[in-house]
Design an enzyme around this catalytic site. Structure first.
Site: not given
Length: 489
Positions: A78, A153, A177
């Site tokens: 990420k 996210s 997330s």
């Protein structure tokens, strides 16, 4: 050559140890397959192809040992996790050109395990959002239906794994997330206990809430990944010295005698009927495996969203002060004074959602409002922790839905922040309490995955993996793949 996408980490390891494929071949095929799917999914911000192949050649020269199960395997990262000499943007214009000079601690652990980072994954800007529609660079799509959001996210991480681009990704979870996108994409996502995984080198959003964790297609793969990234880190003041067990130790252990709690608030109004039904069927599956499942109450969970958005936004307001247009990242050219540098760089560099949360947080911390908002939210947080403590005095695990709905349409909720925030109602209490939370597939609605959330007491990840593995082996949900995965060449 053997097709590699869709294989578990253990299966890939066996192929490498037996020399049926080389690490170079594995990485080459990963990139070929990834590039075939990427235009439809938009999971990656940056690819790391040249360095990845260089690493693969070095591992092939040494050979893959039987003991090092993750050696040579591809992993996606990420883009809010700092990677040395590899663009790290947090999906923001503010960091569009930022190449860090050091690695996050989890990246050091990735390299120690000889895993190969293939690229940086798309996300909501600075991890603020629940749909990956707040990225400066692109909008990631759901692996099951590209007209739907992948969640957020960590939407890029979840969609890349679910679509077969990579077998493993790292995400971050501040209020759901990792778990919410895992649920929306029908994969396994683990948010570990706060302090289990070092946050050093994670671009901070809510420092008392953030945790890094793995997203995979199977429970065992997830446990293997958490083994690799967990542990005490002197560079992180909130890192725990708790011993790290082998999270795969109890996978085969019977569920007989395990006590599981099902909070009535998690099946309340607002949760879709098909999701309620799937969770109740999951409860029956656990009973059939020898566990006891009983209804309990977590009465203060309903205040979680309000408390969370005050606490998280306040921490974000503080954490994002460092992005000032001076030291690194985006700097406005439209300036005539030092104040212009600050104001214009931040106004132009941050997106709408980030600005909204900075303003909310700054207001909550301001003189005259601190007691009414931030202090009150902190008190609610304590009540939520106490609720969980009472339940865990009598039960081993808590189960419930991960999300109140399945994945919603792209563009459907992006202009309604309040609705977007309330989507996290089932995941947020876990972060406020610092507990481990996990999502795995437990059903489908309109051909979109439904996530089952498991919540454990602090540092009870082993128990969670045991229950999740038992459920996975007793059901077929993890074997169902999205159409984009099945039709790949």
């Amino acid at each position: 050559m053997t097709k590699i996408y869709g294989k578990t980490l253990e299966e890939l390891h066996t192929l490498l140890v037996s020399k049926e494929i080389t690490v170079v071949e594995l990485i080459q095929e990963t990139f070929a397959h990834l590039k075939e799917i990427e235009p439809e999914i938009d999971s990656f911000i940056t690819l790391n192809e040249e360095k990845a192949l260089e690493m693969a050649r070095a591992i092939d020269e040494k050979g893959v040992s039987e003991e090092n199960i993750l050696a040579g395997l591809p992993i996606g990262i990420k883009d809010n996790i700092v990677t040395k000499d590899l663009l790290t943007t947090a999906a923001s214009k503010m960091l569009y050109n930022f190449e860090p000079i050091y690695d996050a601690t989890v990246m050091e652990k990735v390299h120690q395990s000889n895993m190969i980072p293939v690229g940086k994954l798309n996300m909501d800007e600075f991890a603020m959002g629940g749909s990956t529609e707040n990225s400066y660079f692109k909008t990631t799509k759901n692996a099951w239906d590209t007209s739907k959001v992948p969640g957020g996210s960590s939407g890029g991480s979840a969609a890349a794994v679910a679509s077969g681009q990579i077998p493993l990704a790292l995400g971050t979870d501040t209020g759901g997330s990792i778990r919410q996108p895992a649920a929306f994409n029908g994969i396994v996502g683990m948010k570990p206990t706060y302090g289990r995984v070092s946050r050093f080198g994670l671009i901070a959003f809510g420092s008392s809430l953030d945790q890094i964790g793995p997203l995979t297609r199977t429970v065992k793969d997830n446990a293997l990944a958490l083994n690799a990234i967990s542990g005490y880190d002197a560079k992180d003041g909130t890192s725990s010295g708790q011993a790290v067990p082998d999270f795969t130790n109890n996978l085969e252990k019977s569920m007989e005698g395990m006590k599981i709690a099902l909070p009535k608030e998690y099946l309340d109004k607002g949760v879709d009927d098909e999701i309620k039904d799937a969770v109740l069927k999951a409860a029956d599956t656990f009973r059939s495996l020898g566990a006891t499942v009983e209804e309990v109450s977590l009465p203060h969970s309903k205040y979680g969203v309000a408390a969370y958005y005050i606490i998280a936004s306040s921490e974000a307001s503080s954490n994002l002060q460092r992005f000032d247009g001076i030291r690194y990242g985006y700097r406005s050219e439209n300036v005539a004074s030092l104040e212009d540098v600050y104001v214009n760089s931040r106004s132009e560099g941050f997106g709408d959602e980030v600005k909204r949360r900075i303003m909310l947080g700054t207001f909550s911390l301001s003189a005259g409002y601190f007691d009414a908002f931030f202090k009150k939210a902190a008190q609610v947080r304590t009540l939520i922790r106490q609720d969980f403590k009472k339940v865990f005095a009598d039960y081993d695990l808590i189960i419930g839905p991960t999300t109140p709905t399945v994945a919603f349409g792209l563009g459907e909720e992006i202009d309604d922040p309040v609705t977007m925030y309330t989507n996290d109602v089932l995941t947020i209490p876990v972060n406020l309490a610092g507990l481990p939370g996990m999502s795995l597939p437990c059903g489908f609605s309109n051909n979109l995955p439904i996530g089952l959330q498991l919540i454990g007491d602090r540092f009870a990840e082993e128990t969670m993996y045991q229950a999740a593995y038992s459920f996975e082996q007793a059901t077929e949900f993890h074997n169902k793949k999205p159409e984009i995965f099945e039709r790949s060449k």
